[in-house]
Design a protein around this motif. Structure first.
Motif, PDB file in Angstrom:
ATOM      1  N   THR A 661      82.503  43.309  21.097  1.00  0.00           N
ATOM      2  CA  THR A 661      83.149  42.839  21.665  1.00  0.00           C
ATOM      3  C   THR A 661      84.336  42.241  21.592  1.00  0.00           C
ATOM      4  N   LEU A 662      85.088  42.155  20.250  1.00  0.00           N
ATOM      5  CA  LEU A 662      85.712  41.106  18.762  1.00  0.00           C
ATOM      6  C   LEU A 662      86.787  42.476  19.408  1.00  0.00           C
ATOM      7  N   SER A 663      87.943  42.160  20.717  1.00  0.00           N
ATOM      8  CA  SER A 663      89.251  42.787  20.470  1.00  0.00           C
ATOM      9  C   SER A 663      90.128  43.061  19.437  1.00  0.00           C
ATOM     10  N   ASP A 664      90.074  41.697  18.372  1.00  0.00           N
ATOM     11  CA  ASP A 664      90.613  42.515  17.420  1.00  0.00           C
ATOM     12  C   ASP A 664      89.818  43.049  15.959  1.00  0.00           C
ATOM     13  N   GLN A 665      88.657  43.725  16.196  1.00  0.00           N
ATOM     14  CA  GLN A 665      88.111  44.345  15.321  1.00  0.00           C
ATOM     15  C   GLN A 665      88.317  45.397  15.408  1.00  0.00           C
ATOM     16  N   LEU A 666      88.103  47.117  14.921  1.00  0.00           N
ATOM     17  CA  LEU A 666      87.704  48.006  14.665  1.00  0.00           C
ATOM     18  C   LEU A 666      86.962  48.277  13.186  1.00  0.00           C
ATOM     19  N   PHE A 722      78.711  48.450   9.174  1.00  0.00           N
ATOM     20  CA  PHE A 722      79.997  49.223   8.935  1.00  0.00           C
ATOM     21  C   PHE A 722      80.909  48.772   8.275  1.00  0.00           C
ATOM     22  N   VAL A 723      82.292  49.160   8.421  1.00  0.00           N
ATOM     23  CA  VAL A 723      83.813  48.820   7.839  1.00  0.00           C
ATOM     24  C   VAL A 723      84.205  48.364   9.134  1.00  0.00           C
ATOM     25  N   VAL A 724      85.076  47.289   8.651  1.00  0.00           N
ATOM     26  CA  VAL A 724      85.699  46.909   9.688  1.00  0.00           C
ATOM     27  C   VAL A 724      87.395  46.147   9.387  1.00  0.00           C
ATOM     28  N   ARG A 725      88.165  47.054  10.553  1.00  0.00           N
ATOM     29  CA  ARG A 725      89.439  46.971  10.391  1.00  0.00           C
ATOM     30  C   ARG A 725      89.974  46.518  11.322  1.00  0.00           C
ATOM     31  N   ASP A 726      90.846  44.652  10.903  1.00  0.00           N
ATOM     32  CA  ASP A 726      91.685  43.857  12.078  1.00  0.00           C
ATOM     33  C   ASP A 726      92.893  44.976  12.997  1.00  0.00           C
ATOM     34  N   CYS A 727      93.273  44.905  13.788  1.00  0.00           N
ATOM     35  CA  CYS A 727      93.584  45.014  14.442  1.00  0.00           C
ATOM     36  C   CYS A 727      94.536  44.210  15.705  1.00  0.00           C
ATOM     37  N   ASP A 728      95.579  45.132  16.150  1.00  0.00           N
ATOM     38  CA  ASP A 728      96.501  43.981  17.836  1.00  0.00           C
ATOM     39  C   ASP A 728      95.243  44.147  18.838  1.00  0.00           C
ATOM     40  N   PRO A 729      94.762  43.529  18.843  1.00  0.00           N
ATOM     41  CA  PRO A 729      94.792  43.283  20.451  1.00  0.00           C
ATOM     42  C   PRO A 729      94.752  43.555  21.217  1.00  0.00           C
ATOM     43  N   THR A 730      96.490  44.389  21.376  1.00  0.00           N
ATOM     44  CA  THR A 730      97.079  44.607  22.389  1.00  0.00           C
ATOM     45  C   THR A 730      96.998  45.533  22.585  1.00  0.00           C
ATOM     46  N   THR A 731      97.654  46.456  21.697  1.00  0.00           N
ATOM     47  CA  THR A 731      97.430  47.930  21.503  1.00  0.00           C
ATOM     48  C   THR A 731      96.338  48.598  21.355  1.00  0.00           C
ATOM     49  N   GLY A 732      94.909  48.011  20.001  1.00  0.00           N
ATOM     50  CA  GLY A 732      94.391  48.158  19.625  1.00  0.00           C
ATOM     51  C   GLY A 732      94.023  49.356  18.250  1.00  0.00           C
ATOM     52  N   LEU A 733      95.246  49.583  17.996  1.00  0.00           N
ATOM     53  CA  LEU A 733      95.836  49.754  16.739  1.00  0.00           C
ATOM     54  C   LEU A 733      95.710  49.603  15.812  1.00  0.00           C
ATOM     55  N   PRO A 734      94.627  50.240  14.273  1.00  0.00           N
ATOM     56  CA  PRO A 734      94.166  48.860  12.995  1.00  0.00           C
ATOM     57  C   PRO A 734      95.312  48.543  12.531  1.00  0.00           C
ATOM     58  N   ASP A 735      95.123  47.560  11.307  1.00  0.00           N
ATOM     59  CA  ASP A 735      96.249  47.300  10.219  1.00  0.00           C
ATOM     60  C   ASP A 735      96.187  48.570   8.969  1.00  0.00           C
ATOM     61  N   SER A 736      96.970  47.920   8.807  1.00  0.00           N
ATOM     62  CA  SER A 736      96.865  48.733   7.421  1.00  0.00           C
ATOM     63  C   SER A 736      96.066  48.374   6.770  1.00  0.00           C
ATOM     64  N   GLY A 737      95.320  49.078   5.480  1.00  0.00           N
ATOM     65  CA  GLY A 737      94.569  48.396   4.803  1.00  0.00           C
ATOM     66  C   GLY A 737      92.705  49.607   4.848  1.00  0.00           C
ATOM     67  N   GLU A 738      92.245  49.136   4.115  1.00  0.00           N
ATOM     68  CA  GLU A 738      91.105  50.021   4.050  1.00  0.00           C
ATOM     69  C   GLU A 738      89.834  49.062   4.996  1.00  0.00           C
ATOM     70  N   GLY A 739      90.348  47.855   4.785  1.00  0.00           N
ATOM     71  CA  GLY A 739      88.936  47.319   6.176  1.00  0.00           C
ATOM     72  C   GLY A 739      87.923  46.779   4.204  1.00  0.00           C
ATOM     73  N   TYR A 740      86.866  45.879   5.323  1.00  0.00           N
ATOM     74  CA  TYR A 740      85.610  45.393   4.381  1.00  0.00           C
ATOM     75  C   TYR A 740      84.408  46.109   4.551  1.00  0.00           C
ATOM     76  N   ALA A 741      83.593  46.124   3.905  1.00  0.00           N
ATOM     77  CA  ALA A 741      82.140  46.091   4.661  1.00  0.00           C
ATOM     78  C   ALA A 741      81.226  45.023   4.820  1.00  0.00           C
ATOM     79  N   ASP A 742      80.775  45.265   5.879  1.00  0.00           N
ATOM     80  CA  ASP A 742      80.049  43.932   7.116  1.00  0.00           C
ATOM     81  C   ASP A 742      78.403  44.386   7.207  1.00  0.00           C
ATOM     82  N   ASN A 743      78.091  43.734   7.418  1.00  0.00           N
ATOM     83  CA  ASN A 743      76.519  43.862   7.697  1.00  0.00           C
ATOM     84  C   ASN A 743      76.289  43.197   8.642  1.00  0.00           C
ATOM     85  N   TYR A 744      75.199  43.624  10.074  1.00  0.00           N
ATOM     86  CA  TYR A 744      74.756  42.798  11.019  1.00  0.00           C
ATOM     87  C   TYR A 744      73.145  43.106  10.809  1.00  0.00           C
ATOM     88  N   PRO A 745      72.367  42.121  10.731  1.00  0.00           N
ATOM     89  CA  PRO A 745      70.963  41.628  11.426  1.00  0.00           C
ATOM     90  C   PRO A 745      70.734  42.246  12.639  1.00  0.00           C
TER      91      PRO A 745
END
Length: 863
Positions: A661-666, A722-745
């Motif tokens: 539900t986060l528009s700025d994350q892929l 999962f691996v989080v990559r920040d992205c443009d909320p308007t276009t949904g395209l991810p930013d350059s970079g590898e992203g970072y690992a995260d988890n959610y209980p």
């Protein structure tokens, strides 16, 4: 006006009949002429627009040719022609190429002095301009929004509404201008401005609350804007707690005193759909009551329809409107009359039913089948509400059966009579007699088959079952093959359930063995062999209580069996195939709604295609059961996860349905870290490659059940990785970079006994079935339940065993009786007796099964 009326008297449709696309393409070349005749161009453009709106498809080249020919008409000064040019550009913009070339011309018209051109140019420009070009006209759009001309302002606001779906961030920058014209004197400008502002804030709850609160104190002149504001206030009131919602409800109630009828109705409609207490509905019901007496047909229809909806939740609140609704029975608009009648049927007293029936019969022939079905459904609910009136209601339904009507209408009447037969023992004889008379002249084979099935099921339970056999056997003589086959099955049920009729049934079945249809002959021989065997268990399993497997899943299971190695080693077990789900009872909604229900699809069928991504699933055998989804996260969290359990004979597939539900994350490489319970073996996992904003994805985990049934009752822990990559909320395209690992209980979830058994409530011959299972392994135990109410305790036992509430019988001593099929195909029966004594609930549970481990599992699940 006189000229227009004269044209309407003539055949106006002849101009556009037999239009040919090829001819029209040739005519469009006239636009390249110099000079052009505006009237001729208007006629050609009208034909082009008509053809496009009729669904005619143009190729890209054809659309491009017409588009560029149309652009030549920008040189014309004719106002009507120019406005048609704008419309044509809008229609062709999605089909033609290089439409961006007219941007400069449209921008010039948009900023020109001719108001008639400006509004149409804005709409056309926003249709053809892409997101990169919009920033160039942003300044002009802001000016247009606050323009003094309402047509220009409204056009800019409507265009902003359309653009908010593709470039929401850009439109948010126009909110200040839109907010400034919400209080405009023009009704449409104010309405469109509020829509733009509310749409830009729809994901910001606090901002929406501020907007509604502010405008609720500001008198808006536009009734349309007020209606929209009422809807937003009602939505906020639904989401808030009872105390916090009071300001919104007060605002909606204040709108009941507005001078505009549309605002008053919108407020009444919101209150009716919002409030849960009839005490708070008095003002809204009073308004709707006034509408029912209005001279305007639209207000009468709105009032009657809303009151009809209200009867589902608060029939007592509508009862006060009985006099006004009775006056509508003779309304010239038969839609209004039907709504009034069905509402009175739902709220009226038992003494008024006969009078209402007479009034209904006076106009039944004047309304369409759709509204007749509405009346039939209302009568069906009336049969359940007043069982003592079954005789007059059944007679009325039978009379409707004899009238002309389509299949859907006749089916609705037959369903009502069948429901009356099943629910009311006193009405069984009369209802079956009406059905017997109907199938004598029934022209719909599918409906005749349905009624024959009901006669075969309910007829043997009647006091004089032999009276129905003649009607059924007449179908063997007179009807088509499918109906004859259904009649043979119905006749066989009489022989199986009533031994005194068996000699005569044998004679009838022997005659059917000479039928010309293969299906009829095969059924007759099949049933004759079973009845001649005299085996009570065989007769019960193959004639009286026959489980009906899901045909789609049965076909898949048979295909798997024939293509696997099981065909040479093990016999096919049809008990492992899911059966057809019981039809859910008709929802208690208002009779005003005419619905076309889609065909019922089982959960197993819904998920079948999704499960194909699991490697090796074809080797697991047929699916046994798909359970309802379980939430593993809170509804308002940033990641939402639901778990769906797919049960096989020896395996379990856990499907985790994930939503970002986060528009700025892929999210990428999404998988589940599962803490498997002891005994379970994790075989494989299928991760979700990518989880974009607001698009659901699934992660699958394939596990093998423990060998001991008792070990299958377990609790699992899980977390989302999962691996989080920040992205443009308007276009949904991810930013350059590898992203970072995260988890959610995630929340823990259980695998229960009920999920591994397809349970069903006790049938009519329960005692005989229970006695036939006396030789099976039996286990019993006594439990002290935590509940204090015996009814609630019985419901809790049903929920634990996966049984419907219909499995509960008795008053002082509750008894829960049922059975089912274990996932490996083993049958099981269970009986629970609940007694309340000394303020506590005591339960004795007995389970029988060929495998003692399965019976022990039932006790362990309840314990």
């Amino acid at each position: 006006m006189s000229r227009r009326e004269k044209k309407e008297d003539e055949d106006t449709g002849s101009t556009f009949q037999n239009l040919d696309k090829t001819t029209l393409l040739q005519e469009a070349r006239y636009f390249n002429s110099t000079p052009v005749n505006p009237k001729k161009c208007i006629h050609i453009l009208t034909k082009i627009l008509y053809l496009l709106n009729q669904g005619e498809k143009l190729t890209t080249q054809e659309a491009t040719d017409i588009f560029f020919a149309t652009t030549k008409l920008f040189q014309s000064k004719d106002v009507v022609l120019r406005r048609l040019v704008y419309l044509t550009i809008k229609e062709l913009s999605t089909m033609a190429q290089d439409v961006i070339i007219v941007t400069s011309s449209l921008t010039k018209d948009m900023t020109g002095k001719e108001d008639l051109y400006r509004a149409a140019a804005i709409r056309a420009l926003c249709t053809i301009t892409d997101s990169t070009m919009l920033q160039a006209i942003e300044r002009y759009m802001k000016q247009a929004i606050v323009d003094k001309n309402p047509a220009v302002s409204s056009a800019a606001l409507v265009s902003a509404l359309h653009l908010s779906a593709s470039v929401p961030d850009l439109v948010r920058r126009w909110v200040m201008e839109a907010q400034g014209v919400i209080t405009s004197d023009n009704a449409m400008v104010s309405y469109h401005a509020l829509a733009v502002v509310a749409g830009a804030r729809r994901n910001d709850r606090l901002s929406t609350v501020k907007l509604v609160t502010k405008l609720a104190r500001t008198p808006l002149r536009s009734p349309y804007a007020l209606c929209l504001l009422i809807r937003h206030a009602a939505k906020l009131a639904e989401e808030e707690q009872s105390d916090a919602s009071e300001p919104y409800v007060d605002f909606i109630e204040s709108c009941l005193r507005h001078k505009s009828e549309i605002v008053v109705y919108e407020a009444a409609h919101a209150i009716v759909n919002l409030r849960k207490s009839a005490r708070d509905l008095a003002q809204a019901v009073s308004v709707l009551q006034i509408f029912c007496g209005s001279s305007k047909a639209t207000l009468r229809l709105a009032g009657a329809r809303t009151l009809a909806k209200l009867t589902a939740k608060h029939p007592n609140a509508v009862a006060a409107c009985a006099v006004d609704l009775e006056n509508l029975i003779s309304d010239p608009n038969r839609s209004v009359a039907t709504l009034a009648v069905t509402t009175l049927l739902a709220t009226g007293a038992e003494s008024s039913i006969d009078r209402l029936m007479k009034q209904i019969s006076s106009f039944m022939s004047e309304i369409s089948d759709e509204f007749k079905i509405v009346v039939v459904r209302a009568i069906r609910r009336l049969c359940s509400k007043y069982p003592r009136k079954h005789q007059s209601l059944a007679s009325f339904l039978a009379g409707m059966l004899r009238d002309e009507g389509g299949l859907q209408y006749k089916t609705a009447i037959a369903d009502a009579i069948i429901a009356l037969v099943e629910e009311n023992p006193d009405a069984k004889e009369a209802g079956l007699a009406h059905l017997c008379e109907f199938i004598e002249d029934c022209e719909h084979a599918s409906l005749a088959v349905r009624i024959l099935y009901v006669l075969g099921r309910e007829g043997p339970k009647a006091r004089q079952p032999s009276r129905y056999i003649r009607y059924i056997y007449n179908r063997v003589i007179l009807e088509s093959g499918p109906v004859r086959a259904a009649a043979v099955s119905a006749v066989a049920r009489f022989g199986a359930a009533r031994p005194e009729l068996l000699p005569n049934i044998r004679v009838l079945l022997s005659r059917c063995q000479l039928d010309e249809d293969d299906e009829v002959r095969d059924r007759a021989i099949y049933y004759s062999a079973i009845l001649d065997s005299g085996d009570a268990q065989l007769i019960n399993d193959y004639i009286i209580n026959v489980p009906i497997p899901n045909p789609v899943l049965l076909e898949r299971a048979l295909h798997h069996y024939l293509t696997s190695d099981e065909a040479s080693t093990e016999p096919f077990n049809i008990a492992t195939v899911p059966t057809m789900e019981e039809e859910s009872p008709e929802p208690k909604e208002a009779p005003a709604e005419i619905e076309t229900r889609p065909p019922t699809v089982s959960r197993e069928e819904q998920y079948a295609e999704q499960l194909k991504v699991v490697p090796g699933i074809e080797k697991l055998g047929p699916i046994f059961k798909t359970c309802e989804s379980v939430d593993l996260t809170e509804p308002e969290t940033e990641y939402r996860v639901q778990c769906v359990k797919h049960i096989f004979a020896r395996h379990l597939i856990l499907q985790f349905e994930c939503l970002n539900t986060l528009s700025d994350q892929l999210l990428e490489d999404v998988h589940i870290r599962l803490e498997a319970a002891p005994g379970y073996k994790i075989i494989t996992e299928v991760p979700c490659v990518q989880l974009a904003y607001d698009k659901q994805g699934s992660v699958f985990c394939l596990l093998e059940f423990p060998g001991v049934p008792l070990d299958t009752l377990a609790t699992f822990g899980a977390s989302l990785e999962f691996v989080v990559r920040d992205c443009d909320p308007t276009t949904g395209l991810p930013d350059s970079g590898e992203g970072y690992a995260d988890n959610y209980p995630l929340e823990e979830f259980d695998v229960s006994c009920a999920e591994q058994i397809r349970s069903r409530a006790a049938s009519d011959d329960w005692e005989a079935t229970w006695e036939r299972a006396a030789a099976a392994a039996e286990v019993t135990d006594t439990f002290r339940l935590s509940q204090t109410d015996i009814g609630e305790a019985a419901k809790a036992v049903c929920e634990c065993l996966g049984l419907p509430k219909a499995a509960i019988t008795g008053d002082a001593v509750k008894e829960v009786r049922g059975g089912g099929i274990w996932r490996a195909g083993t049958p099981v029966l269970f009986r629970a007796r609940l007694v309340a004594a000394g303020g506590a609930i005591t339960m004795q549970l007995v389970a029988r099964s060929p495998q003692e481990e399965i019976a022990l599992l039932i006790l362990a699940a309840v314990n």
